[in-house]
Motif scaffolding. Structure first.
Motif, PDB file in Angstrom:
ATOM      1  N   UNK A  95      11.379   6.919  29.150  1.00 25.69           N
ATOM      2  CA  UNK A  95      10.336   7.246  28.153  1.00 25.69           C
ATOM      3  C   UNK A  95       9.882   6.362  26.795  1.00 25.69           C
ATOM      4  N   UNK A  96      11.170   5.503  26.661  1.00 28.24           N
ATOM      5  CA  UNK A  96      10.961   4.179  25.321  1.00 28.24           C
ATOM      6  C   UNK A  96      10.552   2.840  25.645  1.00 28.24           C
ATOM      7  N   UNK A  97       9.811   3.002  27.000  1.00 24.72           N
ATOM      8  CA  UNK A  97       8.876   1.793  27.069  1.00 24.72           C
ATOM      9  C   UNK A  97       7.595   2.360  27.315  1.00 24.72           C
ATOM     10  N   UNK A  98       7.763   4.065  28.012  1.00 27.01           N
ATOM     11  CA  UNK A  98       6.060   4.724  27.420  1.00 27.01           C
ATOM     12  C   UNK A  98       5.853   4.959  26.743  1.00 27.01           C
ATOM     13  N   UNK A  99       7.115   4.662  25.147  1.00 32.76           N
ATOM     14  CA  UNK A  99       6.113   4.910  24.037  1.00 32.76           C
ATOM     15  C   UNK A  99       5.686   3.396  24.151  1.00 32.76           C
ATOM     16  N   UNK A 106       4.108  11.029  15.656  1.00 29.19           N
ATOM     17  CA  UNK A 106       3.453  11.331  16.517  1.00 29.19           C
ATOM     18  C   UNK A 106       4.014  10.903  17.628  1.00 29.19           C
ATOM     19  N   UNK A 107       4.832   9.533  17.433  1.00 30.12           N
ATOM     20  CA  UNK A 107       5.162   8.086  18.805  1.00 30.12           C
ATOM     21  C   UNK A 107       6.013   8.737  18.546  1.00 30.12           C
ATOM     22  N   UNK A 108       7.736   9.994  18.038  1.00 24.68           N
ATOM     23  CA  UNK A 108       8.639  10.395  18.485  1.00 24.68           C
ATOM     24  C   UNK A 108       9.058  11.618  17.534  1.00 24.68           C
ATOM     25  N   UNK A 109       8.816  11.825  17.906  1.00 25.45           N
ATOM     26  CA  UNK A 109       8.519  14.150  17.592  1.00 25.45           C
ATOM     27  C   UNK A 109       9.622  14.383  17.439  1.00 25.45           C
ATOM     28  N   UNK A 110      10.905  13.948  18.029  1.00 21.20           N
ATOM     29  CA  UNK A 110      12.460  14.494  18.000  1.00 21.20           C
ATOM     30  C   UNK A 110      12.712  13.704  16.350  1.00 21.20           C
ATOM     31  N   UNK A 111      12.174  12.642  16.198  1.00 21.17           N
ATOM     32  CA  UNK A 111      12.784  11.873  14.499  1.00 21.17           C
ATOM     33  C   UNK A 111      11.762  13.071  13.859  1.00 21.17           C
ATOM     34  N   UNK A 112      11.007  13.811  13.715  1.00 26.20           N
ATOM     35  CA  UNK A 112      10.225  14.303  12.596  1.00 26.20           C
ATOM     36  C   UNK A 112      11.397  15.481  12.703  1.00 26.20           C
ATOM     37  N   UNK A 113      11.862  16.075  13.924  1.00 27.61           N
ATOM     38  CA  UNK A 113      13.097  17.177  14.187  1.00 27.61           C
ATOM     39  C   UNK A 113      14.058  16.956  13.202  1.00 27.61           C
ATOM     40  N   UNK A 162       0.595  -1.074   0.116  1.00 25.50           N
ATOM     41  CA  UNK A 162       0.250   0.302   0.108  1.00 25.50           C
ATOM     42  C   UNK A 162       1.090   1.114  -0.134  1.00 25.50           C
ATOM     43  N   UNK A 163       1.262   1.918  -0.876  1.00 27.64           N
ATOM     44  CA  UNK A 163       2.967   2.163  -1.108  1.00 27.64           C
ATOM     45  C   UNK A 163       1.920   3.646  -0.752  1.00 27.64           C
ATOM     46  N   UNK A 164       0.891   3.913  -1.281  1.00 28.02           N
ATOM     47  CA  UNK A 164       0.079   5.556  -0.844  1.00 28.02           C
ATOM     48  C   UNK A 164      -0.373   5.845   0.189  1.00 28.02           C
ATOM     49  N   UNK A 165       0.504   4.994   1.285  1.00 31.18           N
ATOM     50  CA  UNK A 165      -0.358   5.126   2.695  1.00 31.18           C
ATOM     51  C   UNK A 165       1.369   5.443   3.614  1.00 31.18           C
ATOM     52  N   UNK A 166       2.232   5.921   2.942  1.00 31.52           N
ATOM     53  CA  UNK A 166       3.360   5.250   4.226  1.00 31.52           C
ATOM     54  C   UNK A 166       3.600   6.690   4.344  1.00 31.52           C
ATOM     55  N   UNK A 167       3.038   7.761   3.772  1.00 30.97           N
ATOM     56  CA  UNK A 167       3.265   9.497   4.101  1.00 30.97           C
ATOM     57  C   UNK A 167       2.100   9.264   5.051  1.00 30.97           C
ATOM     58  N   UNK A 168       1.345   8.290   5.297  1.00 30.40           N
ATOM     59  CA  UNK A 168       0.473   8.479   6.847  1.00 30.40           C
ATOM     60  C   UNK A 168       0.684   7.790   7.603  1.00 30.40           C
ATOM     61  N   UNK A 169       2.075   6.877   7.295  1.00 37.90           N
ATOM     62  CA  UNK A 169       2.385   6.078   7.558  1.00 37.90           C
ATOM     63  C   UNK A 169       4.331   7.162   9.494  1.00 37.90           C
ATOM     64  N   UNK A 170       4.322   7.810   8.207  1.00 40.32           N
ATOM     65  CA  UNK A 170       5.565   8.422   8.467  1.00 40.32           C
ATOM     66  C   UNK A 170       5.058   9.525   9.457  1.00 40.32           C
ATOM     67  N   UNK A 171       4.050   9.859   8.998  1.00 45.81           N
ATOM     68  CA  UNK A 171       2.918  10.844  10.619  1.00 45.81           C
ATOM     69  C   UNK A 171       3.018  10.443  11.700  1.00 45.81           C
ATOM     70  N   UNK A 172       2.014   8.826  11.617  1.00 45.32           N
ATOM     71  CA  UNK A 172       1.523   8.435  12.636  1.00 45.32           C
ATOM     72  C   UNK A 172       3.349   8.105  13.488  1.00 45.32           C
ATOM     73  N   UNK A 173       4.492   7.655  12.966  1.00 44.85           N
ATOM     74  CA  UNK A 173       5.223   6.900  13.645  1.00 44.85           C
ATOM     75  C   UNK A 173       5.650   8.595  14.336  1.00 44.85           C
TER      76      UNK A 173
END
Length: 235
Positions: free
Chosen positions: A172-176, A119-126, A106-117
């Motif tokens: 933090x990791x265990x809470x995630x 949300x779990x790991x905001x530092x990775x978006x930065x 489902x290649x069309x949903x990969x961008x949505x999955x990026x946003x989901x992860x």
């Protein structure tokens, strides 16, 4: 959901796993505890198809997959975040994450999955354009887990996610991990940090020299005298 039944596995003449029985129910966090060399990582290798058992059955949703290749097992939704993170240091954070989705159709949903992860790991978006090799140890561990999530796991296998991390990052990791589970992902957690693992798990297995020597509800294991002495520093 996932069952290991009477599993024996070897490395050459070394008997690594001895009659292992493990049952993981959908929606649970299950933890496997034990010292170095107890057989924890070998158990994950059997599940992932990297170590073929000489005896016993592995079943996922009532299907036997003893003969499945690692690639086929991944396609069934059993995804591992390995010990030591094993990220791609010369790729960016976002390129690492997209590499985690390479098996998806489902290649069309990969961008949505990026946003989901993110949300779990905001530092990775930065840090998404930053080379992964320049991240801190804690950030690399977050990236390893996030990359596994990009594959949309039905069961997420985590091998020593707290290894080498500062206590505040471990918390933090265990809470995630708890948050990921609450969103519906079943988790199998291999850990040496017994207290943290049992604190978030539903059920636990204790391995010693390739055998399950104790199992039970995680809250009961937390107050078990033998477990306290061996793993929690209790008297």
């Amino acid at each position: 959901m996932l069952k290991l039944q009477n599993i024996d596995a070897y490395y050459g003449f070394i008997h690594a796993l001895k009659n292992i029985n493990i049952n993981i129910k959908k929606g649970e966090i299950v933890t496997i505890l034990g010292a170095n060399g107890a057989g924890k990582t070998s158990t994950l290798k059997v599940i992932s198809g990297l170590l073929k058992p000489q005896k016993g059955k592995i079943k996922f949703n009532n299907k036997s997959f003893n003969k499945y290749t690692p690639e086929k097992i991944v396609s069934e939704g059993i995804i591992q975040s390995p010990e030591g993170r094993q990220i791609f240091p010369e790729l960016s954070v976002e390129e690492n994450l997209k590499a985690g989705a390479y098996t998806r159709k489902d290649r069309n949903n990969i961008e949505n999955s990026l946003e989901e992860v993110y949300n779990y790991f905001p530092i990775l978006k930065e840090r998404k354009k930053q080379y992964a090799g320049t991240l801190s140890g804690g950030e690399q561990q977050m990236l390893a887990i996030a990359r596994a999530l990009m594959a949309k796991p039905k069961i997420l296998l985590l091998d020593e996610p707290s290894l080498g991390l500062a206590p505040i990052i471990v918390k933090e990791i265990f809470q995630i991990i708890k948050d990921i589970n609450k969103e519906g992902t079943t988790v199998l957690l291999v850990e040496q940090n017994a207290y943290q693992a049992l604190s978030i798990a539903d059920y636990g297995y204790i391995l010693e020299t390739g055998k399950v020597v104790l199992e039970g509800n995680s809250k009961e294991l937390l107050v078990n005298t033998d477990i306290k002495k061996a793993y929690l520093g209790g008297n």
